[in-house]
Design an enzyme around this catalytic site. Structure first.
Site, PDB file in Angstrom:
ATOM      1  N   ARG B 539       0.835  -1.202   0.000  1.00  0.00           N
ATOM      2  CA  ARG B 539       0.000   0.000   0.000  1.00  0.00           C
ATOM      3  C   ARG B 539       0.866   1.246   0.000  1.00  0.00           C
ATOM      4  O   ARG B 539       1.902   1.272   0.648  1.00  0.00           O
ATOM      5  CB  ARG B 539      -0.864   0.032   1.266  1.00  0.00           C
ATOM      6  CG  ARG B 539      -1.707  -1.180   1.486  1.00  0.00           C
ATOM      7  CD  ARG B 539      -2.080  -1.250   2.964  1.00  0.00           C
ATOM      8  NE  ARG B 539      -2.931  -2.401   3.239  1.00  0.00           N
ATOM      9  CZ  ARG B 539      -2.455  -3.595   3.581  1.00  0.00           C
ATOM     10  NH1 ARG B 539      -1.152  -3.785   3.685  1.00  0.00           N
ATOM     11  NH2 ARG B 539      -3.269  -4.589   3.810  1.00  0.00           N
ATOM     12  N   ARG B 647     -20.569 -16.559  -6.100  1.00  0.00           N
ATOM     13  CA  ARG B 647     -21.041 -15.333  -6.743  1.00  0.00           C
ATOM     14  C   ARG B 647     -20.216 -14.119  -6.296  1.00  0.00           C
ATOM     15  O   ARG B 647     -20.249 -13.084  -6.928  1.00  0.00           O
ATOM     16  CB  ARG B 647     -22.516 -15.114  -6.477  1.00  0.00           C
ATOM     17  CG  ARG B 647     -22.845 -14.795  -5.021  1.00  0.00           C
ATOM     18  CD  ARG B 647     -24.326 -14.837  -4.764  1.00  0.00           C
ATOM     19  NE  ARG B 647     -25.054 -13.976  -5.684  1.00  0.00           N
ATOM     20  CZ  ARG B 647     -26.362 -14.054  -5.861  1.00  0.00           C
ATOM     21  NH1 ARG B 647     -27.069 -14.965  -5.224  1.00  0.00           N
ATOM     22  NH2 ARG B 647     -26.968 -13.229  -6.681  1.00  0.00           N
ATOM     23  N   ASP B 663     -29.726 -12.790  -9.395  1.00  0.00           N
ATOM     24  CA  ASP B 663     -30.235 -14.153  -9.363  1.00  0.00           C
ATOM     25  C   ASP B 663     -30.845 -14.424 -10.724  1.00  0.00           C
ATOM     26  O   ASP B 663     -31.315 -13.506 -11.394  1.00  0.00           O
ATOM     27  CB  ASP B 663     -31.316 -14.274  -8.278  1.00  0.00           C
ATOM     28  CG  ASP B 663     -30.698 -14.359  -6.898  1.00  0.00           C
ATOM     29  OD1 ASP B 663     -29.546 -14.805  -6.817  1.00  0.00           O
ATOM     30  OD2 ASP B 663     -31.355 -13.961  -5.920  1.00  0.00           O
ATOM     31  N   GLU B 664     -30.889 -15.684 -11.077  1.00  0.00           N
ATOM     32  CA  GLU B 664     -31.360 -15.991 -12.432  1.00  0.00           C
ATOM     33  C   GLU B 664     -32.822 -15.623 -12.632  1.00  0.00           C
ATOM     34  O   GLU B 664     -33.258 -15.386 -13.739  1.00  0.00           O
ATOM     35  CB  GLU B 664     -31.161 -17.474 -12.713  1.00  0.00           C
ATOM     36  CG  GLU B 664     -31.930 -18.344 -11.715  1.00  0.00           C
ATOM     37  CD  GLU B 664     -31.882 -19.816 -12.064  1.00  0.00           C
ATOM     38  OE1 GLU B 664     -31.228 -20.151 -13.062  1.00  0.00           O
ATOM     39  OE2 GLU B 664     -32.490 -20.609 -11.336  1.00  0.00           O
ATOM     40  N   GLU B 751     -25.396 -15.222   2.119  1.00  0.00           N
ATOM     41  CA  GLU B 751     -24.264 -14.571   1.466  1.00  0.00           C
ATOM     42  C   GLU B 751     -24.542 -13.094   1.248  1.00  0.00           C
ATOM     43  O   GLU B 751     -23.655 -12.255   1.329  1.00  0.00           O
ATOM     44  CB  GLU B 751     -23.909 -15.290   0.159  1.00  0.00           C
ATOM     45  CG  GLU B 751     -24.732 -14.935  -1.066  1.00  0.00           C
ATOM     46  CD  GLU B 751     -26.130 -15.555  -1.043  1.00  0.00           C
ATOM     47  OE1 GLU B 751     -26.460 -16.245  -0.055  1.00  0.00           O
ATOM     48  OE2 GLU B 751     -26.885 -15.345  -1.996  1.00  0.00           O
ATOM     49  N   ASP B 752     -25.813 -12.776   1.019  1.00  0.00           N
ATOM     50  CA  ASP B 752     -26.148 -11.366   0.794  1.00  0.00           C
ATOM     51  C   ASP B 752     -26.040 -10.551   2.076  1.00  0.00           C
ATOM     52  O   ASP B 752     -25.596  -9.408   2.057  1.00  0.00           O
ATOM     53  CB  ASP B 752     -27.540 -11.236   0.176  1.00  0.00           C
ATOM     54  CG  ASP B 752     -28.566 -12.131   0.851  1.00  0.00           C
ATOM     55  OD1 ASP B 752     -28.184 -12.843   1.804  1.00  0.00           O
ATOM     56  OD2 ASP B 752     -29.724 -12.119   0.433  1.00  0.00           O
ATOM     57  N   ARG B 800     -31.242 -17.202   8.708  1.00  0.00           N
ATOM     58  CA  ARG B 800     -30.742 -15.861   8.395  1.00  0.00           C
ATOM     59  C   ARG B 800     -30.547 -15.053   9.668  1.00  0.00           C
ATOM     60  O   ARG B 800     -29.598 -14.286   9.804  1.00  0.00           O
ATOM     61  CB  ARG B 800     -31.691 -15.149   7.427  1.00  0.00           C
ATOM     62  CG  ARG B 800     -31.572 -15.725   6.020  1.00  0.00           C
ATOM     63  CD  ARG B 800     -32.578 -15.147   5.076  1.00  0.00           C
ATOM     64  NE  ARG B 800     -32.226 -13.854   4.490  1.00  0.00           N
ATOM     65  CZ  ARG B 800     -31.399 -13.680   3.465  1.00  0.00           C
ATOM     66  NH1 ARG B 800     -30.767 -14.706   2.952  1.00  0.00           N
ATOM     67  NH2 ARG B 800     -31.170 -12.490   2.981  1.00  0.00           N
TER      68      ARG B 800
END
Lengths: 751, 845
Positions: B539, B647, B663-664, B751-752, B800
């Site tokens: 850095r 993802r 998402d699909e 994950e979200d 969750r």
């Protein structure tokens, strides 16, 4: 009247006769004349009514005053005419006229430098003292020629061209003082730039003889080529006791961090060759080595690198077939191919800078000048000015034993970064390497920063090239904070005389839960505000501030009465905003405390036909400004508006009685680099920006005037700071299919 | 007017004689009067040039203001317009005086008045004359004109001067001695112990490769007493991503012996360290070892000696003295108390940027006074600056057992005064806090005042400040000099409000980035060493000193500022115009009318979309290329290896800064995508997405709750459809510990939420929700594909909630922040013709 005119003319002529230096004076005199004329034409006629006797007396008196003034002025601003020429004119003497000093063989020698010296132990801060400008004073000893007992000079070059440049640059700078008793830093005029040309012992004796030497306290020596064969010390070998050393080629063991300054080795080539700046980008060669005196082990490794990577690596050496002469320094060869040096450096992305006998290499300067990214392989080398310069942004420093791997290492650097580094390298050279002046003043600035650390230049000031400085923003409210709701906001209502409307606004705003205080700015000097009893009864404190002048900028004055961070500026006719809308506006401001958060949005557009900016208040899909007829903002911007508004914008606004909101939008966008936030859907505002204007034609002129403002402000700021966005803020559940009574802000967008 | 005051002050200093002082007094009175008249005077002339100039100069004086004036503003600031003001200002009074005289004129009084007038004129003349001399003197000293004073002479023969070195000499810096390799080897023999540097005392070969930075902690032996603080340090290392349990792959070693307190009189002192470490098989004279220490030495000298041979080990030590500090090798760490939290840590106390920024007290100190011994000089003098009003400097002699034996005359009085103020109250209400040295150079006070946003004024000569390698302390603290204590009040008084505001915010930034927990202190130490080991992938100073701080900037990702979401504004650049869509596909491709096909259509119509990546996470192998519709942008199908975290993996194929994660089965419109992308470009460091969720604190169960109900606030936007910067992929997969990612993969959930935690912990700000067409029908769509109906599954929901708590535990605090607003297109649902609207589709339902 006419007498005054005549004397005025006479004075002006007289002043004109004085010529150049007095031109300035004539301006003042003229100015005062005009002022007096103006005054007398308004007040009682002063002179025509007087009797002749008095008139003569008066004119005489006036002439005396005038003559006195001219004399004083001339005395003050034209010192050469009065002081003796000897004292004031610049001396024009030869270096060889400098007084001769003979050093005795047994004259004292200072102690060797003390490695533990630091500013707080070896430096006398008392002589720098407190100083409102936070600037150290530097004294330069007069030039003397030192010879030993046999008459041999102590240095083979005497005063070198570079040291002379350095000293004259310092004496030309703000740091200089000719008063040794006020000096914080003392610079001997003994040239020790190159140790090779010195006699170490005698030089040390000469230093010790300096009248204020005092064990070298607060003395600064500049040295670029330290050490001598065979083992080349990395710091000047001349015993120098406590003196600071600005040295080229320090190693981490000789460099006293925070005391010495590491300087570049100046390359005189840059004075000879003018290398125009080359646009950053990919270049013909990837790695170039152009040093001529490399150790054979390094050369062997570089050869191996060339074998592996072919054309991308160019390995140059001295030209063997050229006749030795001055030009050999300007040529490099690869086999039989001849290249111009340093021009060839511009053809490569990376240029290798390996250590030689010394750590500091003049080639570093050439490489930077060419905008080639230096790849520095010199273990333990303290890079020039590393105390303030961030070399990671302009160079690649690689340990010496990784030399075989440099190709892979350099390949992994992203292209855009290489370009950035090329630009940065060139900027470092321009700013800090290009001349002895740059080197000397940078050194002094670094020491200055240590003595006045609270006034030190910032990282950005040192490292950002002008392009970045120009376009970057450093918001004064940079910390991401969402202030608590509790202190609420202060509503500032600007009013002139619309009492009825004002009272309605006050009543409406007072319903907003987070309102902490109401401040009415009474801008009407001819009328007093209504009596206390007549004001609406509200739950929060209400203060009326009477202003001295009817100015629009009064609305943005940082009144002491505003105790909250958040300010709601609101006009006295904005009665259409609901309490939910205002409260929601405040909540949005809390999430964006560094922005303007307002209701009616406006846009600026570039008018291609006219080639200038245009103001747009139509229903557009974009917003770049919010009107301050109803807007939340941080109180800090009041300070900025009142005290830090660039140019004459503030006066322009007050004179035209318009565009204060555009000015505020410019100011905030310029300093934060962010767009304002428009909240809630569009409402029918009763033309909030043009309160006093009715009718279409007037409306037209209003738009023209606003456009003019934008153009004027853009020219004052030198750029168009406004940012265009396509969004506005609504409550999360706005217009969602959800029971209204469960929404926090149900009453939003009603007309 | 500041200029005038300064002028007056400097004249006062210059006046050596009494009569001058008298003249000066008259003169200043006059000047003061004139300055009033000037303002009146200006009202005659609207838009007076002088007025303009003054405000102009005022603005040029600001450092914070960006000046774009074409003319050299900076230069003008450098040379203050001194010669103008003193001469210009005295002009108006003569006019005024005359005018007033004219008004008062009567035939009888005329003569008297003329005498008066001429006297006035003479006085004035004299004043100008004498004042003028003063001004000239001033100019001499202030060096306003270059040729006024004697300069370094311009030698007549200067063109004949020799260069300091000729080009040959500079270029042929030949070196015939030993070979570089030999020399390097020789160095390690010479430069060791007190002269250690990385290149001589550190074995780089132990840290091979980019992932080569591994830290091994010696297991503590049985019966070892380990202090609370050292336990925290070890825990931080063991939980960090650099920890290894295999000493052979380690690059850095940390002792299991508690070396924090090396004061022999202390109860924590561990004896025979020397003997024990020499028995370590890998000790190797301390090479590649890191030793933590907070206290060294003891009464009376408090030396830097640790009481055992450190050898070639690196020191991470508090209160380091510059003289003992081995630059580029040792690391100075802050002194922290045993109560310092392991993780997370309290945020700084600054909640808002009040203006004016000055607090009730200007400067405060409350602490011990040492009557004798080291450090007493400074502490004994502190009472001199106490004024009981804005400067509160309190000392007490009451400490230690036998204080009364040494007490002096001041003690009783001091002790009384000492009791009158509360330390916490002072901390909260002071602008500056003195941090003088104690027995040792550093003190707890340093961290306390940083956290309290009370700008530290350091009086500790020779203290190597914590993490001084990378942190620019002069932007957050005032570095005073013990010798100049009496100057401190003047110095801090002279600081501008702007500077105070900046300093104060910076204290908070540094506190939050590097100091608020033991974890951060330890990690910063490790990262600094790592930056040294891999110096060419490290850095730069800007990354260390700008928000969000160096720990959150991974140089492995890139060392280029423009590749991060944080530096756009400070570098004057803006985010790219394109985005990459990453589609998480779980269901096999069977028909052309599947949601994913519609999604591809939508994306292909967006002018900002530059590439599409499909992460194939289905049980079935990905379909042939021909099965996908022809797209105007490159379409890549990648194997997601059936991991939920895939993802967020840093796929090299992503070339744009913006990533649209999908998402699909997401139903979006092109205009929605375009609008969200333009919003993201305004907020590149945040997540910009559509469906919101929120968290809340459940006071009954004492846990965090999670809700998908419609609320007026949100703190999460689902990443089933969200824009964010691609850098967060790298943070997600490298900064977060494997355990959290494993939890996500294991449950195929959360994950979200984790991504939202991560981004909010970086920005301290909420995500941004943008308008979406028909949200009311959105939740039931099966997000997880194979696990159809996961949404309706109550277990999914409890999971969750557990995730939220697990994540909060790892972060050590709750990083999520609530927001109440949504960003809509400017004309969204406004009553204007739909034709005027840019994002028409979003309103059709």
């Amino acid at each position: 009247m006419s007498a005054v005119w005549r004397s005025c003319e006479r004075a002006a002529a007289c002043v004109r006769a004085l010529g150049g230096p007095a031109k300035w004076l004539s301006r003042i005199v003229g100015f005062s004349m005009c002022a007096s004329m103006k005054y007398s034409s308004r007040g009682p006629a002063l002179i025509p009514r007087m009797k002749t006797k008095h008139r003569v007396y008066y004119i005489a008196l006036f002439s005396i005053v005038l003559l006195g003034l001219i004399a004083t002025g001339a005395f003050q601003f034209w010192p050469h005419s009065i002081e003796s020429a000897a004292e004031w004119s610049v001396e024009r003497r030869s270096v060889h006229d400098a007084p001769l000093v003979r050093l005795l063989a047994n004259s004292p020698i200072p102690e060797r430098g003390d490695l533990s010296c630091r500013m707080h132990t070896c430096f006398n801060v008392y002589s720098c003292g407190y100083n409102p400008k936070n600037r150290i004073k530097v004294y330069i000893y007069p030039l003397q020629r030192y010879v030993d007992e046999l008459g041999t000079p102590i240095s083979s070059t005497g005063l070198s061209r570079e040291y002379n440049e350095l000293l004259s640059a310092i004496s030309d700078s703000d740091f200089y003082t000719d008063d040794v008793s006020r000096a914080c830093l003392l610079i001997p005029s003994i040239d020790v730039l190159n140790q090779n040309s010195l006699r170490v012992r005698e030089t040390a004796q000469a230093l010790a003889m300096l009248p204020r030497w005092d064990r070298g306290t607060n003395h600064l020596l500049f040295n670029m080529l330290p050490g001598g064969p065979p083992d080349y010390n990395t710091a000047l070998d001349v015993p120098r006791d406590k003196a600071l050393l600005a040295g080229g080629g320090f190693s981490t063991w000789t460099y006293r961090q925070g005391y010495d300054v590491s300087v570049p080795v100046y390359s005189p080539l840059s004075a000879e060759v003018d290398l125009p700046e080359k646009q950053p980008g990919p270049r013909r060669y990837f790695i170039l080595s152009s040093q001529t005196a490399l150790h054979r082990e390094y050369r062997a490794e570089l050869e191996r690198l060339k074998e592996e990577n072919g054309e991308a690596v160019l390995l140059l050496d001295k030209c063997s077939n050229l006749s030795q002469g001055a030009m050999s320094a300007r040529k490099r060869c690869y086999k039989s191919q001849v290249f111009d040096y340093p021009q060839i450096l511009q053809e490569s992305s990376f240029c290798v800078v390996l250590r030689g006998a010394r750590l500091g290499q003049a080639i570093l300067s050439d490489v930077l000048q060419a905008g080639c990214v230096p790849v520095i392989l010199a273990d333990s080398y303290i890079l020039p000015f590393s105390e303030v310069l961030d070399w990671k942004r302009a160079s690649v420093v690689i340990p010496e034993d990784k030399l075989p791997e440099i190709y892979t290492i350099l390949k992994s650097i992203p292209h855009r970064q290489v370009e950035e580094m090329q630009r940065q390298a060139r900027w470092f050279w321009d700013a800090y390497f290009s001349s002895m002046k740059a080197i000397g003043l940078t050194t002094l600035q670094i020491i200055n920063d240590r003595i006045y650390p609270y006034a030190a230049r910032t990282y950005e000031q040192w490292n950002n090239p002008p392009v970045v400085k120009w376009s970057s923003v450093n918001s004064p409210l940079f910390l991401p904070l969402i202030p608590p709701r509790s202190p609420g906001f202060t509503a500032v209502v600007l009013t002139y005389d619309r009492i009825e409307s004002l009272f309605r606004v006050i009543t409406e705003i007072s319903k907003v839960p987070s309102l902490a205080k109401l401040l009415v700015v009474w801008n009407n000097q001819n009328k007093s505000p209504p009596e206390d009893s007549l004001w609406p009864k509200i739950n929060v404190p209400l203060k009326v501030v009477r202003t001295k002048e009817n100015k629009l900028s009064n609305r943005f004055f940082p009144y002491d009465e505003i105790e909250t961070e958040a300010v709601l500026a609101i006009d006295d006719d904005i009665i259409m905003l609901t309490s939910d809308e205002l409260q929601f506006g405040y909540e949005v401001w809390r999430e964006f405390p560094d922005r303007l958060v307002g209701y009616p949005g406006r846009l600026h557009l570039w008018d291609h036909e006219m080639g200038k900016w245009k103001y747009e208040s139509e229903w557009t899909n974009e917003v770049s400004m919010v009107l301050t007829g109803a807007a939340f903002y941080h109180k800090y911007f009041n300070y900025l508006y009142t005290y830090k508004m660039p140019g004459d914008i503030k006066n322009w606004v007050d004179a035209h009685m318009n565009c204060e909101d555009i000015a505020m939008n410019f100011l905030v966008a310029n300093i934060t680099g962010k767009a304002p936030i428009k909240v809630t859907p569009r409402k029918k505002f009763k033309c909030p920006e043009c309160t006093a204007i009715d009718g279409l034609s007037l409306d037209q002129t209003h738009m023209v005037e606003r456009s003019e403002c934008i153009n004027k402000f853009a020219s004052v700021f030198g750029t168009m700071p406004l940012k265009v966005v396509e969004h506005r803020a609504d409550p999360v559940l706005y217009k969602d299919d959800f029971p209204e009574k469960l929404k926090s802000f149900p009453n939003i967008g009603s007309l | 007017m500041g200029e005038q005051q300064w002028l007056r002050r400097s004249i006062l200093q210059l006046m050596p004689h009494g009569n001058f002082t008298l003249l000066y007094r008259i003169w200043t009175r006059k000047v003061m009067k004139t300055s009033d008249t000037v303002t009146d005077f200006q009202t005659f002339k609207s838009g007076d040039e002088r007025n303009g100039e003054r405000s102009h100069r005022g603005s040029a004086g600001s450092g914070a203001m960006r000046m774009h004036g074409p003319e050299g503003e900076e230069e003008r600031r450098e040379s203050p317009g001194l010669p103008q003001s003193p001469i210009r200002l005295p002009q108006p009074p003569s006019v005024e005086g005359r005018a007033r005289a004219g008004r008062r004129e009567t035939s009888m009084q005329a003569r008297k008045k003329y005498v008066f007038l001429s006297a006035c004129a003479c006085c004035w003349l004299l004043l100008v004359y004498w004042g003028g001399i003063q001004v000239r003197l001033l100019r001499l000293l202030g060096r306003l004109r270059a040729d006024d004073i004697r300069l370094w002479p311009e030698w007549v023969d200067q063109d004949l001067l020799l260069g300091y070195a000729n080009l040959e000499e500079l270029q042929a810096d030949a070196w015939a001695g030993e070979s570089p390799q030999q020399r390097r080897q020789g160095w390690s023999g010479i430069y060791k112990d007190g002269r250690c540097r990385m290149e001589t005392c550190f074995d780089f070969s132990r840290c091979r490769g980019r992932d080569g930075f591994r830290v091994y902690v010696y297991p503590p032996e049985k019966g070892d007493r380990i202090s609370e603080s050292y336990r925290k340090i070890l825990a931080s290392i063991t939980e960090s991503r650099y920890h290894t349990s295999d000493p052979h792959e380690a690059c850095l070693f940390v002792l299991g012996i508690d070396t924090l307190d090396r004061d022999q009189l202390s109860a924590q002192y561990v004896p025979n360290v020397d003997e024990r470490i020499r028995n370590y098989p890998l000790w190797n004279d301390g090479r590649n070892h890191l030793i933590f220490n907070l206290y060294s030495g003891t009464w009376p000298n408090y030396t830097e000696d640790l009481g055992f041979r450190v050898g070639q080990a690196m020191l991470a030590k508090a209160s380091l003295n510059v003289e003992h500090f081995r630059p580029g090798f040792d690391i100075s760490i802050p002194l922290f108390s045993k109560d310092h939290p392991q993780k997370g840590g309290e945020r700084g106390w600054l909640e808002r940027n009040t203006v004016p920024p000055r607090r009730k007290y200007l400067l405060m100190f409350k602490g011990k006074r040492y009557l004798t011994g080291i450090g007493s000089d400074t502490r004994n003098a502190l009472h001199h600056i106490h004024n009981g009003k804005d400067i509160v400097s309190l000392t007490t002699c009451r400490h230690g057992k036998d204080w009364e034996k040494h007490k002096d005359g001041r003690c009783d009085h001091d002790n009384l005064e000492y009791e009158r103020y509360d330390y916490q109250e002072l901390l909260h209400n002071s602008t500056f806090c003195l941090v003088p040295r104690g027995r040792r150079l550093g003190s707890f006070r340093f961290l306390e005042s940083l956290q309290a946003a009370c700008i530290p004024v350091l009086l500790s000569n020779g203290w190597e400040l914590p993490f001084s390698d990378v942190i620019q302390w002069n932007q957050a603290v005032i570095e005073g000099d013990e010798r100049l204590l009496l100057q401190v009040p003047t110095t801090v008084r002279a600081l501008s409000d702007e500077r105070i505001l900046a300093l104060r915010q910076r204290t908070q930034m540094l506190w939050d980035a590097y100091l608020s927990s033991v974890d951060k202190i330890v990690l910063t130490t490790l990262e600094i060493i790592k930056d040294r080991v891999f110096s060419y992938v490290s850095r730069n100073k800007l990354m260390w000193n700008a928000l969000p701080g160096g720990l959150l900037v991974l140089p492995e990702y890139s060392t280029h500022l423009a590749h991060f979401p944080f530096y756009y504004l400070s570098q004057g650049i803006s985010p790219g115009q394109e985005f990459t869509a990453v589609i998480h596909a779980v269901s096999p491709l069977v028909s052309q009318s599947q949601p994913i096909m519609r999604l591809l259509q939508v994306l292909s119509k967006s002018k900002f979309c530059s590439q599409i990546i499909i992460l194939w996470n289905s049980e079935k192998p990905p379909p042939a290329k021909s099965k996908w519709p022809p797209m105007p942008v490159p379409l890549t199908v990648m194997d997601g290896r059936k991991k939920t975290t895939s993802r967020f993996l840093p796929h090299v194929a992503i070339e744009t800064e913006a990533v649209l994660n999908l998402d699909e089965d997401t139903a979006l419109l092109t205009s929605e995508v375009n609008f969200a992308f333009t919003v993201w470009r305004s907020f590149p460091e945040r997540i910009v997405g559509y469906p919101p969720r929120s968290h809340f604190w459940d006071p009954v169960k004492q846990v965090w709750g999670y809700t998908s109900k419609w609320t007026n606030e949100y703190s999460i936007v689902l990443t089933g459809a969200a824009f964010y910067h691609r850098y967060y992929h790298h943070l997600f997969s490298q900064y977060l510990p494997p355990s959290l990612r494993a939890l996500v993969d294991h449950t195929s959930n959360c994950e979200d939420i984790l991504m939202n935690f991560l981004v909010s912990s970086v920005t301290h700000l909420p995500p941004i929700k943008v308008a979406q067409r028909k949200q009311h029908k959105e939740p039931p769509s099966p997000q997880q594909g194979v696990k159809n109906g996961a949404w309706s599954n109550p277990e999914h929901f409890t999971q969750r909630q557990e995730c939220v708590n697990a994540f909060a535990a790892w972060f050590g605090y709750m990083p999520l922040v609530n927001s109440q607003l949504r960003l809509d297109p400017v004309l969204f649902k406004d009553q204007v013709s739909i034709l005027r609207k840019k994002y028409k589709d979003m309103e059709r339902s």
